[in-house]
Write a protein that holds these residues in place. Structure first.
Motif, PDB file in Angstrom:
ATOM      1  N   GLU A  17       0.898  -1.018  -0.141  1.00  0.00           N
ATOM      2  CA  GLU A  17      -0.143   0.136   0.154  1.00  0.00           C
ATOM      3  C   GLU A  17       0.411   1.751  -0.114  1.00  0.00           C
ATOM      4  O   GLU A  17       1.962   1.236   0.607  1.00  0.00           O
ATOM      5  N   ARG A  18       0.057   2.630  -0.391  1.00  0.00           N
ATOM      6  CA  ARG A  18       1.477   3.687  -0.484  1.00  0.00           C
ATOM      7  C   ARG A  18       1.559   4.050   0.701  1.00  0.00           C
ATOM      8  O   ARG A  18       0.529   4.007   1.445  1.00  0.00           O
ATOM      9  N   LEU A  19       2.934   4.433   0.828  1.00  0.00           N
ATOM     10  CA  LEU A  19       2.436   5.299   2.503  1.00  0.00           C
ATOM     11  C   LEU A  19       2.066   6.793   2.176  1.00  0.00           C
ATOM     12  O   LEU A  19       1.816   7.710   1.165  1.00  0.00           O
ATOM     13  N   ALA A  20       1.032   7.212   3.447  1.00  0.00           N
ATOM     14  CA  ALA A  20       0.279   8.402   3.050  1.00  0.00           C
ATOM     15  C   ALA A  20       1.347   9.950   2.917  1.00  0.00           C
ATOM     16  O   ALA A  20       0.631  11.031   2.146  1.00  0.00           O
ATOM     17  N   TYR A  21       2.512   9.604   3.325  1.00  0.00           N
ATOM     18  CA  TYR A  21       3.426  10.475   3.875  1.00  0.00           C
ATOM     19  C   TYR A  21       4.533   9.945   3.433  1.00  0.00           C
ATOM     20  O   TYR A  21       5.190   9.164   3.357  1.00  0.00           O
ATOM     21  N   ARG A  22       5.660  11.231   2.478  1.00  0.00           N
ATOM     22  CA  ARG A  22       7.207  10.880   1.747  1.00  0.00           C
ATOM     23  C   ARG A  22       7.548  12.286   1.829  1.00  0.00           C
ATOM     24  O   ARG A  22       6.753  13.125   2.176  1.00  0.00           O
ATOM     25  N   LEU A  23       8.602  11.790   2.330  1.00  0.00           N
ATOM     26  CA  LEU A  23       9.790  13.121   2.685  1.00  0.00           C
ATOM     27  C   LEU A  23      10.750  12.560   1.551  1.00  0.00           C
ATOM     28  O   LEU A  23      11.989  11.105   1.306  1.00  0.00           O
ATOM     29  N   PHE A  24      11.551  13.043   0.384  1.00  0.00           N
ATOM     30  CA  PHE A  24      12.394  13.316  -0.297  1.00  0.00           C
ATOM     31  C   PHE A  24      13.354  14.072   0.048  1.00  0.00           C
ATOM     32  O   PHE A  24      12.833  15.411  -0.221  1.00  0.00           O
ATOM     33  N   THR A  25      14.568  13.189   0.445  1.00  0.00           N
ATOM     34  CA  THR A  25      15.845  14.399   0.277  1.00  0.00           C
ATOM     35  C   THR A  25      16.996  13.901  -0.753  1.00  0.00           C
ATOM     36  O   THR A  25      17.156  12.374  -1.246  1.00  0.00           O
ATOM     37  N   GLY A  26      18.065  14.561  -0.762  1.00  0.00           N
ATOM     38  CA  GLY A  26      19.330  14.778  -1.567  1.00  0.00           C
ATOM     39  C   GLY A  26      19.272  15.717  -2.575  1.00  0.00           C
ATOM     40  O   GLY A  26      19.351  16.728  -2.037  1.00  0.00           O
ATOM     41  N   PRO A  27      20.337  16.476  -3.217  1.00  0.00           N
ATOM     42  CA  PRO A  27      21.503  17.215  -3.855  1.00  0.00           C
ATOM     43  C   PRO A  27      20.027  17.668  -4.804  1.00  0.00           C
ATOM     44  O   PRO A  27      18.994  16.932  -5.635  1.00  0.00           O
ATOM     45  N   ASP A  28      20.466  19.227  -4.880  1.00  0.00           N
ATOM     46  CA  ASP A  28      19.386  19.248  -5.931  1.00  0.00           C
ATOM     47  C   ASP A  28      19.505  20.018  -7.298  1.00  0.00           C
ATOM     48  O   ASP A  28      20.511  20.221  -7.835  1.00  0.00           O
ATOM     49  N   ASP A  29      19.536  18.500  -7.764  1.00  0.00           N
ATOM     50  CA  ASP A  29      19.691  17.632  -9.163  1.00  0.00           C
ATOM     51  C   ASP A  29      18.454  17.441 -10.235  1.00  0.00           C
ATOM     52  O   ASP A  29      17.099  17.509  -9.243  1.00  0.00           O
ATOM     53  N   ARG A  30      18.663  16.625 -11.466  1.00  0.00           N
ATOM     54  CA  ARG A  30      17.091  16.312 -11.868  1.00  0.00           C
ATOM     55  C   ARG A  30      16.459  15.319 -10.850  1.00  0.00           C
ATOM     56  O   ARG A  30      15.996  15.061 -11.526  1.00  0.00           O
ATOM     57  N   ALA A  31      17.824  14.451 -10.206  1.00  0.00           N
ATOM     58  CA  ALA A  31      17.387  13.155 -10.477  1.00  0.00           C
ATOM     59  C   ALA A  31      16.650  13.516  -8.899  1.00  0.00           C
ATOM     60  O   ALA A  31      15.241  12.963  -8.982  1.00  0.00           O
ATOM     61  N   PHE A  32      16.819  14.881  -8.208  1.00  0.00           N
ATOM     62  CA  PHE A  32      15.689  14.870  -7.214  1.00  0.00           C
ATOM     63  C   PHE A  32      14.161  14.973  -7.730  1.00  0.00           C
ATOM     64  O   PHE A  32      13.642  14.698  -7.031  1.00  0.00           O
ATOM     65  N   CYS A  33      14.238  15.984  -8.550  1.00  0.00           N
ATOM     66  CA  CYS A  33      13.547  16.740  -9.335  1.00  0.00           C
ATOM     67  C   CYS A  33      12.203  15.684 -10.000  1.00  0.00           C
ATOM     68  O   CYS A  33      11.575  16.043 -10.412  1.00  0.00           O
ATOM     69  N   GLU A  34      13.402  14.942 -10.249  1.00  0.00           N
ATOM     70  CA  GLU A  34      11.926  13.633 -11.343  1.00  0.00           C
ATOM     71  C   GLU A  34      11.568  12.593 -10.726  1.00  0.00           C
ATOM     72  O   GLU A  34      10.200  12.530 -10.398  1.00  0.00           O
ATOM     73  N   ARG A  35      12.204  12.769  -8.992  1.00  0.00           N
ATOM     74  CA  ARG A  35      11.260  11.839  -7.746  1.00  0.00           C
ATOM     75  C   ARG A  35      10.497  12.154  -7.458  1.00  0.00           C
ATOM     76  O   ARG A  35       9.095  11.830  -7.523  1.00  0.00           O
ATOM     77  N   VAL A  36      10.429  13.276  -6.789  1.00  0.00           N
ATOM     78  CA  VAL A  36       9.393  14.331  -6.705  1.00  0.00           C
ATOM     79  C   VAL A  36       7.909  14.099  -7.885  1.00  0.00           C
ATOM     80  O   VAL A  36       7.075  13.818  -7.469  1.00  0.00           O
ATOM     81  N   SER A  37       8.405  14.673  -8.793  1.00  0.00           N
ATOM     82  CA  SER A  37       7.536  14.540  -9.888  1.00  0.00           C
ATOM     83  C   SER A  37       6.900  13.345 -10.117  1.00  0.00           C
ATOM     84  O   SER A  37       5.965  13.303 -10.467  1.00  0.00           O
ATOM     85  N   ALA A  38       7.790  12.212 -10.288  1.00  0.00           N
ATOM     86  CA  ALA A  38       7.225  10.788 -10.172  1.00  0.00           C
ATOM     87  C   ALA A  38       5.832  10.710  -8.992  1.00  0.00           C
ATOM     88  O   ALA A  38       4.707   9.770  -8.643  1.00  0.00           O
ATOM     89  N   ALA A  39       6.420  11.205  -7.848  1.00  0.00           N
ATOM     90  CA  ALA A  39       5.101  11.270  -6.655  1.00  0.00           C
ATOM     91  C   ALA A  39       4.218  11.737  -7.076  1.00  0.00           C
ATOM     92  O   ALA A  39       2.684  11.553  -6.915  1.00  0.00           O
ATOM     93  N   LEU A  40       4.690  13.417  -7.438  1.00  0.00           N
ATOM     94  CA  LEU A  40       3.161  13.925  -8.139  1.00  0.00           C
ATOM     95  C   LEU A  40       2.380  13.322  -9.369  1.00  0.00           C
ATOM     96  O   LEU A  40       1.498  12.868  -8.796  1.00  0.00           O
ATOM     97  N   ALA A  41       3.184  12.619 -10.045  1.00  0.00           N
ATOM     98  CA  ALA A  41       1.897  11.930 -11.259  1.00  0.00           C
ATOM     99  C   ALA A  41       1.480  10.728 -10.816  1.00  0.00           C
ATOM    100  O   ALA A  41       0.565  10.549 -11.021  1.00  0.00           O
ATOM    101  N   GLU A  42       2.018  10.256  -9.185  1.00  0.00           N
ATOM    102  CA  GLU A  42       1.124   8.502  -8.750  1.00  0.00           C
ATOM    103  C   GLU A  42       0.141   9.489  -8.107  1.00  0.00           C
ATOM    104  O   GLU A  42      -0.619   8.442  -6.847  1.00  0.00           O
TER     105      GLU A  42
END
Length: 93
Positions: A17-42
């Motif tokens: 089951e998907r978690l209700a809350y997620r916290l993404f951390t990492g360097p401010d780079d394209r990979a970080f933005c892609e991870r957040v963007s993927a969560a928004l798409a989900e």
């Protein structure tokens, strides 16, 4: 037979089951933005603004996301708790 312990938290992408809350951390780079963007798409939505700091060499960012149902559930819980408060007509608002 002993009672089962608490269920392990669900891991996104692991068939759980998907978690209700997620916290993404990492360097401010394209990979970080892609991870957040993927969560928004989900179906997740941003929870607050991003946070940023520096580790002396690069910028490290954090962004929380939540499922809309989690927000509705929390709001309902607060409303129910307020309704359950006893009020005698005295005091401050």
């Amino acid at each position: 037979m002993p009672a089962p312990g608490p269920a392990a938290p669900a891991v996104p992408g692991a068939g759980g089951e998907r978690l209700a809350y997620r916290l993404f951390t990492g360097p401010d780079d394209r990979a970080f933005c892609e991870r957040v963007s993927a969560a928004l798409a989900e179906g997740y939505v941003l929870h607050g603004g991003p946070a940023a700091t520096s580790n002396g060499g690069s910028v490290i960012v954090a962004q929380a996301v939540v499922l809309p149902a989690a927000i509705a559930s929390a709001d309902a819980a607060v409303a129910n708790a307020v309704d359950d408060l006893e009020f005698d007509g005295e005091g401050h608002a």
